[in-house]
Structures are given as structure tokens and as C-alpha cells.
Design a protein around this motif. Sequence first.
Motif, PDB file in Angstrom:
ATOM      1  N   ASN A  24       0.829  -1.211   0.000  1.00  0.00           N
ATOM      2  CA  ASN A  24       0.000   0.000   0.000  1.00  0.00           C
ATOM      3  C   ASN A  24       0.861   1.257   0.000  1.00  0.00           C
ATOM      4  O   ASN A  24       0.551   2.232  -0.701  1.00  0.00           O
ATOM      5  CB  ASN A  24      -0.930  -0.003   1.210  1.00  0.00           C
ATOM      6  N   GLN A  25       1.952   1.234   0.770  1.00  0.00           N
ATOM      7  CA  GLN A  25       2.833   2.399   0.830  1.00  0.00           C
ATOM      8  C   GLN A  25       3.509   2.648  -0.510  1.00  0.00           C
ATOM      9  O   GLN A  25       3.596   3.788  -0.984  1.00  0.00           O
ATOM     10  CB  GLN A  25       3.897   2.214   1.915  1.00  0.00           C
ATOM     11  N   LYS A  69       0.943   4.086  -2.914  1.00  0.00           N
ATOM     12  CA  LYS A  69       0.716   5.502  -2.627  1.00  0.00           C
ATOM     13  C   LYS A  69       1.865   6.354  -3.162  1.00  0.00           C
ATOM     14  O   LYS A  69       1.643   7.427  -3.753  1.00  0.00           O
ATOM     15  CB  LYS A  69       0.566   5.714  -1.115  1.00  0.00           C
ATOM     16  N   LYS A  77       1.776   9.235  -6.015  1.00  0.00           N
ATOM     17  CA  LYS A  77       2.117  10.589  -5.572  1.00  0.00           C
ATOM     18  C   LYS A  77       3.148  11.244  -6.477  1.00  0.00           C
ATOM     19  O   LYS A  77       3.027  12.422  -6.832  1.00  0.00           O
ATOM     20  CB  LYS A  77       2.636  10.543  -4.135  1.00  0.00           C
ATOM     21  N   VAL A 105      -5.997   1.720  -3.870  1.00  0.00           N
ATOM     22  CA  VAL A 105      -5.409   2.927  -3.278  1.00  0.00           C
ATOM     23  C   VAL A 105      -5.789   4.152  -4.096  1.00  0.00           C
ATOM     24  O   VAL A 105      -6.146   5.202  -3.539  1.00  0.00           O
ATOM     25  CB  VAL A 105      -3.873   2.799  -3.192  1.00  0.00           C
ATOM     26  N   LYS A 150      -9.364   5.152  -3.271  1.00  0.00           N
ATOM     27  CA  LYS A 150      -9.480   5.725  -1.924  1.00  0.00           C
ATOM     28  C   LYS A 150      -8.848   7.105  -1.829  1.00  0.00           C
ATOM     29  O   LYS A 150      -9.327   7.972  -1.095  1.00  0.00           O
ATOM     30  CB  LYS A 150      -8.830   4.784  -0.904  1.00  0.00           C
ATOM     31  N   GLU A 151      -7.757   7.304  -2.589  1.00  0.00           N
ATOM     32  CA  GLU A 151      -7.023   8.574  -2.518  1.00  0.00           C
ATOM     33  C   GLU A 151      -7.556   9.609  -3.513  1.00  0.00           C
ATOM     34  O   GLU A 151      -7.049  10.728  -3.574  1.00  0.00           O
ATOM     35  CB  GLU A 151      -5.537   8.331  -2.797  1.00  0.00           C
ATOM     36  N   TYR A 169      -7.597   9.472  -6.906  1.00  0.00           N
ATOM     37  CA  TYR A 169      -6.936   9.599  -8.203  1.00  0.00           C
ATOM     38  C   TYR A 169      -7.871   9.184  -9.339  1.00  0.00           C
ATOM     39  O   TYR A 169      -7.711   9.644 -10.472  1.00  0.00           O
ATOM     40  CB  TYR A 169      -5.675   8.728  -8.239  1.00  0.00           C
TER      41      TYR A 169
END
Length: 214
Positions: free
Chosen positions: A7-8, A11, A15, A184, A187-188, A190
Motif C-alpha cells: 500500500n505504501q 501511494k 504521488k 489505493v 481511496k485517494e 486519483y
Amino acid sequence: MNLELANQVAKNLLKIKAVFLKPNDPFTWASGIKSPIYCDNRLTLSYPEVRKVVENGLVEVIKEYYPSCEVVMGTSTAGIAHAAYVSEILNCPMGYVRGGAKDHGRGNQIEGVVPVGKNVVVIEDLISTGGSVIEVVDVLKEAGCNVLGIASIFTYELAKGIKKLSEANVENHSLSCFSILADVASKEGYIEEKDIAKLRKFQSNPSDPSWMDL
């Protein structure tokens, strides 16, 4: 796969725009396939904090799945820098495999000392259909290396790639993957949640353009 790390990494890739998602304005791959995703993990090299997560993650993959690793070999060209960072952390030799043998000098395809009889892990940035990295594995095996498997940053999880790796008896462990990145991204913010169906259908069969009609 370490889900927290996966997940990191997802992200971070989103990003820094190492991964672009455009389900409504697809990219065209070199093969002509229309794709809602484009991945360029070379960009991780320009962001030290992101790079650190990636390299430490690759080291952890090697320690967990390939503890007898003696040498790391990068794929040309995207895997070379990552292999260098990983080898520094592990304090082990590294080299890389060219896409083809040089047409001058000694005609090398493997650069660095050829680790004959050594346990080797291949460092790759992206797994799609698996063809190019399997070629690298084959070159190393033909040179007398014992290839344990692949440690990669990201996989599209394409059925074709999974099948090819399985048929070639080549093991791969990626830090993150398409399905986790899609979640992700939703949820974020994008992409919109409704577009996940497009991503899933594309992933199931990239050669079928009907995913664009959803």
C-alpha cells in the motif's frame, strides 16, 4: 506480499506520478494495446524518500524469499540503478544484463563479473507480460548462474505474465501490484470508484478493448 508495504509503495508511485491512471483517456502501449495505466518506476530514483522505501523493500524481499542470494543482477536499463542500491545495502556483488550482446569490444551481454555457480536474484522494475525478464533469467542460466528468482517493484498481475513465469519456472515477488494500486487510487481520489471496473476488465484481458466501453 507485505500488504502494508504494498500500500505504501502504491501511494508513493501515485504521488510522484510514476504511475498514471487514465481510464477515460487511455495510453497506447508500444504493442498498440490501449491501456488505462502507464508505469515508469525510473521516477522513483529522483525522490530519495520514495527510493529508500523501494530499495529497503527489495532488500526485505530478498532476505525473506531468497536468503541464500549471493549476487544481484539488474535488468537493462530500468533495473540497473535499483540493483546497485540493493547491492550496497546487502554488501554483495552486482551486475546487469543487456537487452542483447554488444556488437563491439568483448561482445558482453552480462556486465560485471559473471557469477558462475553463484545464487543470483534479478532486480526488475516492472513485470507485465514477463517476456523480457525471462530472457534475462535465461541469459544468466546459460552463463552458469543459479537464478533464485526475481525481486520487482511492481506487477500488472496480467494473466499472460503469470502464466509465462510459471511455465518458465521463474519465481517473482513484487513490492506492489495492480489490484492494490487500483484500490489505493480510488481511496485517494486519483480515479472515481466507478472506473475500477474498467481497470479490472483491462487487467483480465489487455488485448480486449471492450473495457473502454464500460
